[in-house]
Design a protein around this motif. Structure first.
Motif, PDB file in Angstrom:
ATOM      1  N   LYS A 245     -11.195 -14.925 -14.908  1.00  0.00           N
ATOM      2  CA  LYS A 245     -10.034 -14.957 -15.796  1.00  0.00           C
ATOM      3  C   LYS A 245      -9.377 -13.578 -15.867  1.00  0.00           C
ATOM      4  O   LYS A 245      -8.148 -13.463 -15.764  1.00  0.00           O
ATOM      5  N   ASN A 246     -10.175 -12.539 -16.027  1.00  0.00           N
ATOM      6  CA  ASN A 246      -9.630 -11.180 -16.091  1.00  0.00           C
ATOM      7  C   ASN A 246      -8.960 -10.789 -14.778  1.00  0.00           C
ATOM      8  O   ASN A 246      -7.901 -10.157 -14.769  1.00  0.00           O
ATOM      9  N   ASP A 247      -9.586 -11.155 -13.650  1.00  0.00           N
ATOM     10  CA  ASP A 247      -8.987 -10.859 -12.342  1.00  0.00           C
ATOM     11  C   ASP A 247      -7.655 -11.583 -12.168  1.00  0.00           C
ATOM     12  O   ASP A 247      -6.699 -11.015 -11.631  1.00  0.00           O
ATOM     13  N   ALA A 248      -7.603 -12.830 -12.621  1.00  0.00           N
ATOM     14  CA  ALA A 248      -6.362 -13.598 -12.512  1.00  0.00           C
ATOM     15  C   ALA A 248      -5.258 -12.964 -13.372  1.00  0.00           C
ATOM     16  O   ALA A 248      -4.107 -12.860 -12.938  1.00  0.00           O
ATOM     17  N   GLN A 249      -5.616 -12.527 -14.572  1.00  0.00           N
ATOM     18  CA  GLN A 249      -4.629 -11.877 -15.438  1.00  0.00           C
ATOM     19  C   GLN A 249      -4.154 -10.570 -14.816  1.00  0.00           C
ATOM     20  O   GLN A 249      -2.959 -10.267 -14.812  1.00  0.00           O
ATOM     21  N   SER A 250      -5.087  -9.794 -14.295  1.00  0.00           N
ATOM     22  CA  SER A 250      -4.724  -8.527 -13.652  1.00  0.00           C
ATOM     23  C   SER A 250      -3.854  -8.774 -12.430  1.00  0.00           C
ATOM     24  O   SER A 250      -2.869  -8.075 -12.202  1.00  0.00           O
TER      25      SER A 250
ATOM     26  N   GLN B  96     -17.019 -16.583 -15.098  1.00  0.00           N
ATOM     27  CA  GLN B  96     -15.762 -17.210 -15.483  1.00  0.00           C
ATOM     28  C   GLN B  96     -14.838 -16.196 -16.171  1.00  0.00           C
ATOM     29  O   GLN B  96     -13.625 -16.176 -15.928  1.00  0.00           O
ATOM     30  N   GLN B  97     -15.417 -15.341 -17.006  1.00  0.00           N
ATOM     31  CA  GLN B  97     -14.626 -14.320 -17.685  1.00  0.00           C
ATOM     32  C   GLN B  97     -14.069 -13.308 -16.676  1.00  0.00           C
ATOM     33  O   GLN B  97     -12.919 -12.896 -16.782  1.00  0.00           O
ATOM     34  N   GLU B  98     -14.874 -12.935 -15.685  1.00  0.00           N
ATOM     35  CA  GLU B  98     -14.397 -12.026 -14.639  1.00  0.00           C
ATOM     36  C   GLU B  98     -13.254 -12.648 -13.848  1.00  0.00           C
ATOM     37  O   GLU B  98     -12.259 -11.976 -13.540  1.00  0.00           O
TER      38      GLU B  98
ATOM     39  N   ARG C 186     -24.728 -15.806 -17.199  1.00  0.00           N
ATOM     40  CA  ARG C 186     -24.137 -15.283 -15.966  1.00  0.00           C
ATOM     41  C   ARG C 186     -22.939 -16.130 -15.547  1.00  0.00           C
ATOM     42  O   ARG C 186     -21.922 -15.597 -15.101  1.00  0.00           O
ATOM     43  N   ALA C 187     -23.019 -17.451 -15.683  1.00  0.00           N
ATOM     44  CA  ALA C 187     -21.905 -18.336 -15.342  1.00  0.00           C
ATOM     45  C   ALA C 187     -20.707 -18.025 -16.240  1.00  0.00           C
ATOM     46  O   ALA C 187     -19.557 -17.972 -15.775  1.00  0.00           O
TER      47      ALA C 187
END
Length: 100
Positions: free
Chosen positions: A32-37, A28-30, A23-24
């Protein structure tokens, strides 16, 4: 405690640990994806802003050209009006008087 109970407790604890770390990692992946978006969205908005600014500059330039052209047309109309007045006066004078 017997071996089955110990194994069950160890399995439960390791399951909690693996689930927690998974889950952690997903969080972190979410992020990262939000930051890229968010970065892509920000750059797209900046690109659109620059395009709008360019359009505004072009519009001002076109407005100035139209104003300049309207002023020139007004001057040409005034000059044409004066020329027509002179032509009308010449037409009013008999032809013989003009040739003398």
């Amino acid at each position: 405690m017997d071996l089955t109970a110990i194994t069950a407790v160890v399995a439960a604890i390791s399951g909690i640990f693996v689930g927690w770390s998974g889950r952690a990692r997903a969080i972190q992946q979410e992020i990262k994806n939000d930051a890229q978006s968010g970065g892509a969205l920000h750059s797209d908005v900046e690109y659109i802003k620059r395009g709008v600014d360019d359009i505004r500059i072009e519009q001002r330039t076109q407005g100035k050209r139209i104003d300049d052209l309207a002023e020139r047309v007004t001057r040409v109309e005034e000059s044409s009006k004066q020329a027509h007045k002179r032509i009308d006066r010449l037409d009013a004078v008999p032809r013989q008087e003009r040739e003398d």
